[in-house]
Write a protein that holds these residues in place. Sequence first.
Motif, mmCIF file in Angstrom:
data_model
loop_
_atom_site.group_PDB
_atom_site.id
_atom_site.type_symbol
_atom_site.label_atom_id
_atom_site.label_comp_id
_atom_site.label_asym_id
_atom_site.label_seq_id
_atom_site.Cartn_x
_atom_site.Cartn_y
_atom_site.Cartn_z
ATOM 1 N N ARG A 1 49.199 46.130 44.594
ATOM 2 C CA ARG A 1 48.265 46.940 45.360
ATOM 3 C C ARG A 1 48.504 48.437 45.156
ATOM 4 N NH1 ARG A 1 46.421 42.879 44.994
ATOM 5 N NH2 ARG A 1 45.631 41.413 46.564
ATOM 6 N N ALA B 1 41.747 45.570 44.595
ATOM 7 C CA ALA B 1 40.862 46.609 45.136
ATOM 8 C C ALA B 1 41.365 48.019 44.879
ATOM 9 C CB ALA B 1 40.681 46.403 46.633
ATOM 10 N N CYS C 1 33.102 44.979 41.626
ATOM 11 C CA CYS C 1 34.293 45.780 41.937
ATOM 12 C C CYS C 1 33.906 47.258 41.952
ATOM 13 C CB CYS C 1 35.404 45.521 40.923
ATOM 14 S SG CYS C 1 35.951 43.811 40.852
ATOM 15 N N SER D 1 35.460 49.715 42.996
ATOM 16 C CA SER D 1 36.587 50.635 42.847
ATOM 17 C C SER D 1 36.777 51.088 41.406
ATOM 18 C CB SER D 1 37.875 49.962 43.345
ATOM 19 O OG SER D 1 38.169 48.801 42.566
#
Length: 302
Positions: free
Chosen positions: A209, A237, A266, A268
């Motif tokens: 992450r 993410a 996605c 991001s």
Amino acid sequence: MSSYQKELEKYRDIDEDEILRTLSPEELEQLDCELQEMDPENMLLPAGLRQRDQTKKSPTGPLDREALLQYLEQQALEVKERDDLVPFTGEKKGKPYIQPKREIPAEEQITLEPELEEALAHATDAEMCDIAAILDMYTLMSNKQYYDALCSGEICNTEGISSVVQPDKYKPVPDEPPNPTNIEEILKRVRSNDKELEEAVADMLRENRSLQSLNIESNFISSTGLMAVLKAVRENATLTELRVDNQRQWPGDAVEMEMATVLEQCPSIVRFGYHFTQQGPRARAAQAMTRNNELRRQQKKR
């Protein structure tokens, strides 16, 4: 209703047949000429299909090519030549360009012993070639001059030094150091979700992450491996940049479609490095990247 639409309303109930019945033969001929479809820029079509026939004179007979050439030649002979506005006198205007002599800076000047200076001052071009060959200065002469000076016991080539060839200078490139990566240690860091780890694979992407950029270009990743990476990106993410171009083989249509789907799902990811070969996935990916960058810009404003 706009003014333009109101202007068109008056032409709605016009009777075209009544207008045609009131036209004269000349007007009908002009209308027929205007309605002909022509293509003036197509040079492959004959003249009759590129331009409307505007002549009223009836044809005088078949084309006589020889008579036409004789007529054109006679017309050319009868036309008077145009006089030059300024007669040519052969005079050259301006001054000829003379290349200035380059002065050698003091730091580049070479000083030899007096005996060598005197010997070189009276040496011929052929003797200078031999001296250059003995000193292995082959770039100062042609190949023929160089080998003649080496193989012959006497001066036989009197061409002299004709040109100076400057060799290309290349910067030395050091060898790459050996790869210090400890595989076992890297695997432990991947399994422990190390936040300082900057390079990852599919299994790591599902858990990590903190990774923001992943560059796996110019590798030997197969289509199956790329598909696994793309599926793992859906569960990540934090990744904002992904580069997967220039692999050992083309991944295929299914992988390119999966790339476009991942970019759409996605938001991001704002930078994606891959050269699409299919038009459909390329258009979808471009639209998705535009949307993702716009969302990122709006988030920064907040």
